[in-house]
Design a protein around this motif. Structure first.
Motif: not given
Length: 418
Positions: A201-206
């Motif tokens: 999720h962090r890799a997708h900007g979350v």
């Protein structure tokens, strides 16, 4: 003023997966009496899992998530009483009362009412822009507001919250997940899987904020921010609350049924009330795959299998509920498939490399396989079911070797290859 009672041989309260399958199974088993399904929503039975996935994303129209075409229910002589809420049960008289004051008599009652999304208890919980993802109407309201939303706060790091976050990032929204525990999916998965999904999720900007609780929601009529326990205020024009459900069993409990967090049932789905069954999300049952604990299972598998057992019991077949639990979740291009229940595991074995985005986690308790989480690993999911069903004892080194198909590690029974 109430209407003259209407009578059916079987009344099913709830039009979700459990209720729909109960009606379908009754007809498949040759039951020829009258059947009515009573549901709070105005829509015919539809699938719930796509709500936080394909339906929210716009990938599936509502007609494509119907459990059966609308004409099916008429053709099977199953009456749909939609937009009605049952508020009381008289088990002695075998009669229901709806919120409109109508009385409905039954020969046998199947309670498949599921649950309602748990709401926040803090100030601001009722502001405009605060949403759950439980019904079609919930998601339709959410979708209608999205064009005017930039910042979304997802409260709760379970499957619903993570799936909604994955969809909303595709719409270009700035998404923050707030989770009170120290990792996402803490209630349902081991740490390795939690950390993998946090990284994804962090890799997708979350943005993910762990060990944080919500103090209040702020705004003048509509949400403008989410205040956290550390004093931080997150900008938000929308909040999605995914903190579980409250089982809809109050009328049964008031009628004298045993239970609390769900209504208690036996292996055939019977409650403590005569001629009353309960199935699906609201049914508390002893589950052998939970080490004999009394649990509620919120899954399509459980709804389907309990409904089938109840229907077969009603027509006189000798059956009992005994099914390996399974679940799934779609996030981004990742398909997570879970078999078994990992709660209470004392060892987790990583099978494969998460960096390849295809791996499994095998959970053991006292040396026995009790569950698998499989990410883009269909073969492990299919073959792992037999290991969970048997409580297989297999060396950890062998389980960790992803080059060895699971079916070769447990030769006691035939295991599917794909």
């Amino acid at each position: 003023m109430t209407e003259t009672p209407t009578s059916y041989d079987i009344v099913i309260v709830g039009t979700g997966h459990a209720g729909a399958q109960a009606a379908i199974a009754l007809r498949q088993e040759g039951f020829d009496g009258t059947i009515a399904m009573i549901g709070e929503e105005d829509y015919p039975p539809y699938e719930r899992p796509p709500l936080s996935k394909e339906y929210l994303a716009g990938g599936k129209a509502f007609e494509r998530i119907l459990i059966r075409p609308e004409r099916f229910w008429d053709e099977r002589r199953i009456a749909l009483r939609l937009g009605e809420r049952v508020v009381a049960v008289d088990a002695e008289a075998r009669c229901l009362t709806t919120a409109a004051g109508d009385l409905v008599d039954y020969g046998t009652l199947i309670w498949a009412a599921g649950g309602h999304a748990r709401r926040l208890s803090c100030n601001g919980y009722d502001l405009a822009g605060v949403h759950s993802v439980r019904t079609r109407s919930d998601v339709d309201r959410l979708i209608a507001e999205l064009p005017n939303v930039r910042d979304v706060v997802v409260i709760g790091g379970g499957y619903i919250g993570l799936e909604a976050a994955a969809v909303l990032t595709r719409f270009g929204k700035a998404v923050t997940i707030v989770e009170a525990q120290d990792r996402v999916l803490a209630r349902v998965a081991g740490e390795a899987l939690s950390r993998f999904y946090e990284d994804e999720h962090r890799a997708h900007g979350v943005t993910i904020r762990l060990n944080e609780s919500v103090t209040c929601l702020e705004g003048d009529g509509a949400i403008a921010g989410v205040r956290l326990s550390d004093g931080t205020v997150l900008a938000a024009q929308m909040a999605i609350v995914g903190i579980g459900i409250i089982p809809s069993v109050a009328p049964l409990i008031a009628a004298g049924a045993a239970g609390g967090n769900g209504v208690a049932i036996d292996p055939q789905g019977r409650t403590s009330l005569p001629h009353v069954f309960a199935i699906g999300d609201c049914a508390a049952h002893v589950n052998p795959f939970a080490d004999g604990a009394v649990i509620r299972l919120e899954s399509v598998q459980n709804a389907h299998d309990q409904a089938t057992v109840a229907a077969r019991t009603i027509v006189g077949r000798d059956v009992a509920y005994h099914a390996v639990p399974w679940f799934w979740s779609n996030q981004y291009d990742l398909k997570l498939q879970t078999v078994g229940l990992s709660t209470g595991h004392d060892r987790a074995i990583l099978r494969g490399d998460p960096a390849t985005r295809s791996f499994s986690v095998v959970y053991l308790r006292e040396g026995r396989v009790i569950a698998l989480d499989c990410v883009n690993a269909m073969r492990d999911f299919v073959q792992g079911k037999a290991l969970v069903a048997d409580g297989a004892v297999i060396a950890a080194a062998a389980l960790a070797d992803a080059t060895q198909p699971l079916k070769t590690l447990w030769p006691k029974q035939d295991i599917p290859s794909a």
